[in-house]
Design a protein around this motif. Structure first.
Motif, mmCIF file in Angstrom:
data_model
loop_
_atom_site.group_PDB
_atom_site.id
_atom_site.type_symbol
_atom_site.label_atom_id
_atom_site.label_comp_id
_atom_site.label_asym_id
_atom_site.label_seq_id
_atom_site.Cartn_x
_atom_site.Cartn_y
_atom_site.Cartn_z
ATOM 1 N N ILE A 101 0.861 -1.186 0.000
ATOM 2 C CA ILE A 101 0.000 0.000 0.000
ATOM 3 C C ILE A 101 0.896 1.234 0.000
ATOM 4 O O ILE A 101 1.845 1.306 0.792
ATOM 5 C CB ILE A 101 -0.884 0.034 1.277
ATOM 6 N N ILE A 102 0.606 2.163 -0.885
ATOM 7 C CA ILE A 102 1.342 3.440 -0.855
ATOM 8 C C ILE A 102 0.341 4.540 -0.523
ATOM 9 O O ILE A 102 -0.682 4.684 -1.193
ATOM 10 C CB ILE A 102 2.029 3.728 -2.204
ATOM 11 N N ASP A 103 0.627 5.268 0.533
ATOM 12 C CA ASP A 103 -0.254 6.348 0.966
ATOM 13 C C ASP A 103 0.498 7.670 0.790
ATOM 14 O O ASP A 103 1.495 7.908 1.475
ATOM 15 C CB ASP A 103 -0.629 6.121 2.439
ATOM 16 N N ILE A 104 0.014 8.483 -0.165
ATOM 17 C CA ILE A 104 0.628 9.808 -0.321
ATOM 18 C C ILE A 104 -0.183 10.761 0.544
ATOM 19 O O ILE A 104 -1.222 11.268 0.132
ATOM 20 C CB ILE A 104 0.628 10.251 -1.795
ATOM 21 N N GLY A 105 0.277 10.939 1.756
ATOM 22 C CA GLY A 105 -0.462 11.777 2.698
ATOM 23 C C GLY A 105 -0.088 13.240 2.544
ATOM 24 O O GLY A 105 0.823 13.583 1.789
ATOM 25 N N GLY A 106 -0.797 14.077 3.270
ATOM 26 C CA GLY A 106 -0.560 15.512 3.175
ATOM 27 C C GLY A 106 0.854 15.901 3.551
ATOM 28 O O GLY A 106 1.516 16.663 2.863
ATOM 29 N N GLN A 107 1.354 15.342 4.654
ATOM 30 C CA GLN A 107 2.699 15.737 5.076
ATOM 31 C C GLN A 107 3.699 14.588 5.093
ATOM 32 O O GLN A 107 4.889 14.804 5.311
ATOM 33 C CB GLN A 107 2.650 16.389 6.456
ATOM 34 N N ASP A 108 3.225 13.371 4.892
ATOM 35 C CA ASP A 108 4.193 12.279 4.761
ATOM 36 C C ASP A 108 3.639 11.187 3.860
ATOM 37 O O ASP A 108 2.439 11.062 3.688
ATOM 38 C CB ASP A 108 4.585 11.704 6.133
ATOM 39 N N SER A 109 4.556 10.455 3.276
ATOM 40 C CA SER A 109 4.163 9.328 2.433
ATOM 41 C C SER A 109 4.585 8.048 3.131
ATOM 42 O O SER A 109 5.606 8.019 3.814
ATOM 43 C CB SER A 109 4.837 9.420 1.074
ATOM 44 N N LYS A 110 3.771 7.011 2.920
ATOM 45 C CA LYS A 110 4.069 5.741 3.595
ATOM 46 C C LYS A 110 3.962 4.605 2.606
ATOM 47 O O LYS A 110 3.118 4.643 1.711
ATOM 48 C CB LYS A 110 3.057 5.473 4.718
ATOM 49 N N ALA A 111 4.811 3.614 2.781
ATOM 50 C CA ALA A 111 4.652 2.355 2.052
ATOM 51 C C ALA A 111 4.445 1.279 3.106
ATOM 52 O O ALA A 111 5.203 1.213 4.086
ATOM 53 C CB ALA A 111 5.887 2.070 1.226
ATOM 54 N N ILE A 112 3.397 0.497 2.917
ATOM 55 C CA ILE A 112 3.038 -0.512 3.921
ATOM 56 C C ILE A 112 3.060 -1.880 3.230
ATOM 57 O O ILE A 112 2.486 -2.043 2.148
ATOM 58 C CB ILE A 112 1.636 -0.236 4.496
ATOM 59 N N PHE A 113 3.725 -2.826 3.835
ATOM 60 C CA PHE A 113 3.849 -4.157 3.234
ATOM 61 C C PHE A 113 3.063 -5.164 4.078
ATOM 62 O O PHE A 113 3.244 -5.213 5.294
ATOM 63 C CB PHE A 113 5.318 -4.568 3.160
ATOM 64 N N LEU A 114 2.228 -5.934 3.398
ATOM 65 C CA LEU A 114 1.388 -6.899 4.116
ATOM 66 C C LEU A 114 1.875 -8.321 3.860
ATOM 67 O O LEU A 114 2.413 -8.617 2.789
ATOM 68 C CB LEU A 114 -0.064 -6.775 3.649
ATOM 69 N N ASP A 115 1.659 -9.191 4.837
ATOM 70 C CA ASP A 115 2.005 -10.599 4.613
ATOM 71 C C ASP A 115 0.803 -11.324 4.005
ATOM 72 O O ASP A 115 -0.217 -10.701 3.688
ATOM 73 C CB ASP A 115 2.502 -11.258 5.916
ATOM 74 N N ASP A 116 0.917 -12.634 3.864
ATOM 75 C CA ASP A 116 -0.145 -13.393 3.195
ATOM 76 C C ASP A 116 -1.458 -13.387 3.972
ATOM 77 O O ASP A 116 -2.508 -13.717 3.433
ATOM 78 C CB ASP A 116 0.316 -14.843 2.981
ATOM 79 N N HIS A 117 -1.382 -13.050 5.250
ATOM 80 C CA HIS A 117 -2.609 -13.011 6.068
ATOM 81 C C HIS A 117 -3.180 -11.602 6.174
ATOM 82 O O HIS A 117 -4.114 -11.374 6.940
ATOM 83 C CB HIS A 117 -2.317 -13.554 7.473
ATOM 84 N N GLY A 118 -2.592 -10.685 5.449
ATOM 85 C CA GLY A 118 -3.087 -9.307 5.507
ATOM 86 C C GLY A 118 -2.577 -8.538 6.713
ATOM 87 O O GLY A 118 -3.007 -7.403 6.968
ATOM 88 N N GLN A 119 -1.649 -9.141 7.455
ATOM 89 C CA GLN A 119 -1.052 -8.439 8.611
ATOM 90 C C GLN A 119 0.114 -7.569 8.119
ATOM 91 O O GLN A 119 0.788 -7.928 7.150
ATOM 92 C CB GLN A 119 -0.495 -9.451 9.624
ATOM 93 N N ILE A 120 0.349 -6.476 8.828
ATOM 94 C CA ILE A 120 1.466 -5.606 8.416
ATOM 95 C C ILE A 120 2.793 -6.303 8.708
ATOM 96 O O ILE A 120 3.044 -6.721 9.844
ATOM 97 C CB ILE A 120 1.424 -4.252 9.164
ATOM 98 N N LYS A 121 3.588 -6.402 7.648
ATOM 99 C CA LYS A 121 4.911 -7.019 7.809
ATOM 100 C C LYS A 121 5.932 -5.932 8.137
ATOM 101 O O LYS A 121 6.815 -6.097 8.957
ATOM 102 C CB LYS A 121 5.279 -7.701 6.494
ATOM 103 N N ASP A 122 5.789 -4.805 7.463
ATOM 104 C CA ASP A 122 6.740 -3.710 7.644
ATOM 105 C C ASP A 122 6.135 -2.433 7.053
ATOM 106 O O ASP A 122 5.186 -2.512 6.264
ATOM 107 C CB ASP A 122 8.057 -4.028 6.920
#
Lengths: 203, 477
Positions: A101-122
């Motif tokens: 998931i890439i979130d281009i937010g107003g003041q910061d951008s985030k990249a979120i990586f999910l595992d096979d169960h949909g849990q946040i890996k990093d």
């Protein structure tokens, strides 16, 4: 029965609200406003707007979650969570095959990586520069006399390649103004900006 | 805990106003009993020091911190905040002052072996900005002297030597060079160009080996070749000779043996505090006070006898809380191992408010928490401990120490707080993350502390919050 749940994202640039009817698993209302200088008040008016649009009262709402930079401000939250957790949960529920998931937010951008169960890996976040953030998007869109939707449409019509050498918001703004002064088409500038943004967000 | 009729309130974290109010409630009889520089003309109660809670209040970050509300915590903070005053009083009392630089925890064991010598870390001056709001002054001096933001905050040690407005100038500086921090080598090099007398010793790169021929296993389970230990031992013998030559004070093997026993007494107490603070739920001691306790291992906060007493007092308080099953943090706080010392103390408070607790630490000086062998020659024993320094070998060794802590305290995540400008932080974070995740299925977060600006605190909080949310979500899984 309290069939409705509300989610409000108090971002640094905008406050967004949604109201879901859990019995029908349906989004029944949404609302949006600039964050302004008092996000708490904006969140309250977003909440009221959602209720009004759905023609219900607070008594019909079973649960309210707030997220985003101003997530602690409202006093009506049942749960407070970061946007990172909210994004992951939303994607897991709606589009479970997605793993990044890439979130281009107003003041910061985030990249979120999910595992096979949909849990946040990093996850990773920028923390010291507005390059690649929504604020940058806004600044460039404004100079090109459009908005964040319009800039994408402009980019699609580009004819030639141009160059923006800096992704620093301050320098890039000057550079875009310089390009416009040289009669560089807005479309070409928009396309170059989008390419640079993509580069900035590559993970 | 009850101490001489003064009963601690129910454990909680309090702001500076409440902390000061409790301080005022402590009977004078107790305050007067907690003294430093015992047996000298300058013996004084540091608990009564106005520097701790009044004079400094208007110019420190203390007002934005939360403190453990126990008497032991007040004594700990008083001892910490009164260090500069104590160093000046030590000079008046005729003590000889040695500044130790960069070895973190070994030279002071040698120095305190002689009753006329005290030792402290001018490196510790990097902590001054941690408690001072007006920190830009010291950093600016370092910038002006050519050590800018490309160096870690330890560069303020140079500023303190240049403006001479903090600690008294030591009669001898003993600096370790070689494989340890290159930033601080630059700082020491600049200090040596002032009129300070500096004695150098070499702390070599630790080459680990699996061979059992002509090698020795160190306390942390790694093996090194014997000639490396011999080399460091020779360095220490040279330093002892330098002290004799320069200060005219002889440190005998018997004195050193006694000093090692004292160091081990403190380290034993610290080990006990760490096991309780990091391993027991509910957590009986906040992370901030636990970190400060660990730092006492370096140089006893400039008074060996009182430094040990302070830590043993904290230990008693923690034991009391554990025995009564009283914690200071919610039970479900995420158990996180913290890597690197925190240069902005507020972050420890924020971390706990967001639902974290420290469960294990590696603040760059774990060798100072390790028991020094008492069954071997004292200089050799010190050499063996110096070679356990986490900063003089591979990052993988540091990662191994971290993994051992994770195993010991059942940590659910690792938080690496990089120090801006510190060169080791640029590369080792990735290696530590890789090594930790080879052995444990736990998340690792990298953050930079202090943040570049206070405006970044919101983003920093989001990162820490998300990290804690990930850990708690994994519990449910």
């Amino acid at each position: 029965m309290k069939n409705f749940v509300v989610g409000i994202d108090l971002g640094s640039r905008a406050v967004k609200g949604t109201l879901i009817d859990t019995s029908k698993k349906k989004l029944v209302a949404r609302s949006f406003a600039d964050a302004g200088t008092n996000p708490k008040c904006v969140a309250e008016s977003i909440y009221s707007d959602l209720l009004e649009k759905a023609r219900i009262t607070k008594c019909d709402v079973g649960f309210v979650t707030t997220t985003g930079y101003g997530r602690y401000s409202p006093d009506f939250s049942d749960k407070i969570a970061t946007e990172i957790t909210c994004h992951a949960l939303g994607v897991k529920t709606l589009i479970p095959d997605v793993k990044t998931i890439i979130d281009i937010g107003g003041q910061d951008s985030k990249a979120i990586f999910l595992d096979d169960h949909g849990q946040i890996k990093d996850f990773i976040m920028n923390d010291r520069c507005a390059a690649g953030t929504g604020r940058f998007f806004e600044v460039v869109s404004k100079i090109l006399e459009t908005d964040s939707h319009g800039i994408a449409e402009l980019a699609m019509k580009a004819g030639n390649q141009t160059e923006i050498s800096s992704m620093c918001v301050v320098f890039a703004e000057s550079e875009v103004i310089g390009l416009l002064a040289k009669d560089t088409p807005r479309e070409d500038i928009a396309a170059e900006f989008m390419l640079q943004l993509q580069e900035e967000l590559q993970v | 805990m009850i101490y001489k009729n003064f009963k601690d309130k129910h454990p909680e974290k309090v702001d500076l106003n409440e902390f000061s109010r409790i301080h005022r409630e402590i009977p004078d009889e107790i305050k007067k009993g907690f003294t430093a520089l015992k047996g000298t003309t300058e013996e004084y109660s540091y608990m009564a020091s106005p520097a701790c809670f009044s004079e400094l209040e208007g110019d420190t970050r203390l007002s934005s911190l939360k403190f453990d509300n126990s008497l032991a915590s007040i004594r700990l903070w008083s001892m910490l905040l009164s260090e500069e005053q104590r160093l000046h009083k030590s000079r008046k009392a005729g003590k000889r002052i040695i500044g130790a630089m960069k070895d973190l925890g070994t030279i002071p064991v040698i120095a305190y072996a002689h009753p006329e010598i005290i030792s402290f870390y001018p490196d510790g001056a990097w902590w001054i900005p941690c408690v001072m709001e007006m920190n830009a002054g010291l950093l600016k001096i370092a910038d002006g002297a050519g050590l800018g933001e490309e160096y870690c905050p330890a560069r303020v040690a140079l500023s303190a030597f240049l403006n001479r407005a903090h600690f008294p100038m030591p009669e001898l500086l003993i600096g370790a060079v070689g494989s340890c921090c290159d930033d601080f080598s630059a700082v020491m090099s600049r200090i040596s160009r002032t009129d300070m007398k500096v004695s150098w010793w070499e702390l070599p790169y630790r080459r680990e080996t699996d061979s059992k021929i002509n090698t020795t296993e160190l306390s942390t389970g790694i093996r090194v070749e014997n000639h490396l230990i011999d080399f460091v031992e020779e360095q220490f013998k040279t330093i002892i000779q330098e002290i004799k030559n320069h200060l005219g004070l002889e440190i005998t093997d018997e004195m050193l043996t006694e000093s090692i026993k004292n160091a081990n007494r403190l380290r034993k107490s610290l080990a006990n505090i760490r096991d309780m603070a990091y391993g027991i739920t509910p957590a009986p001691l906040p992370s901030l006070e636990a970190q400060i306790c660990e730092m006492f291992a370096l140089h006893y906060c400039s008074d060996m006898e009182e430094g040990i007493d302070v830590i043993e007092f904290v230990e008693q308080m923690v034991i009391d809380r554990v025995e009564n099953n009283i914690g200071i943090l919610p039970e479900d706080n995420a158990k996180i191992l913290w890597v690197n010392p925190v240069a902005d103390l507020r972050i420890m408070n924020i971390f706990e408010d967001l639902g974290g607790r420290v469960a294990g630490s590696e603040y760059l000086f774990s060798h100072s928490l390790t028991q020094i062998p008492e069954d071997t020659h004292p200089t050799k024993a010190l050499a063996m401990i110096a070679l356990c320094d986490p900063m003089i070998g591979s990052s993988r060794y540091r990662a191994k120490l971290i993994c051992d802590e994770i195993e010991k305290y059942d940590s659910e995540g690792v938080l690496i707080s990089d120090i801006p400008g510190a060169s080791h932080c640029a590369t080792e974070g990735h290696i530590i993350k890789e090594e930790v995740q080879k052995r444990f299925d736990i998340p690792v977060l990298n953050i930079t502390i202090p943040p570049l600006a206070d405006s970044s605190l919101g983003q920093l909080s989001t990162r820490i919050s998300a990290f804690i949310e990930i850990i708690k979500a994994r519990r449910e899984k």
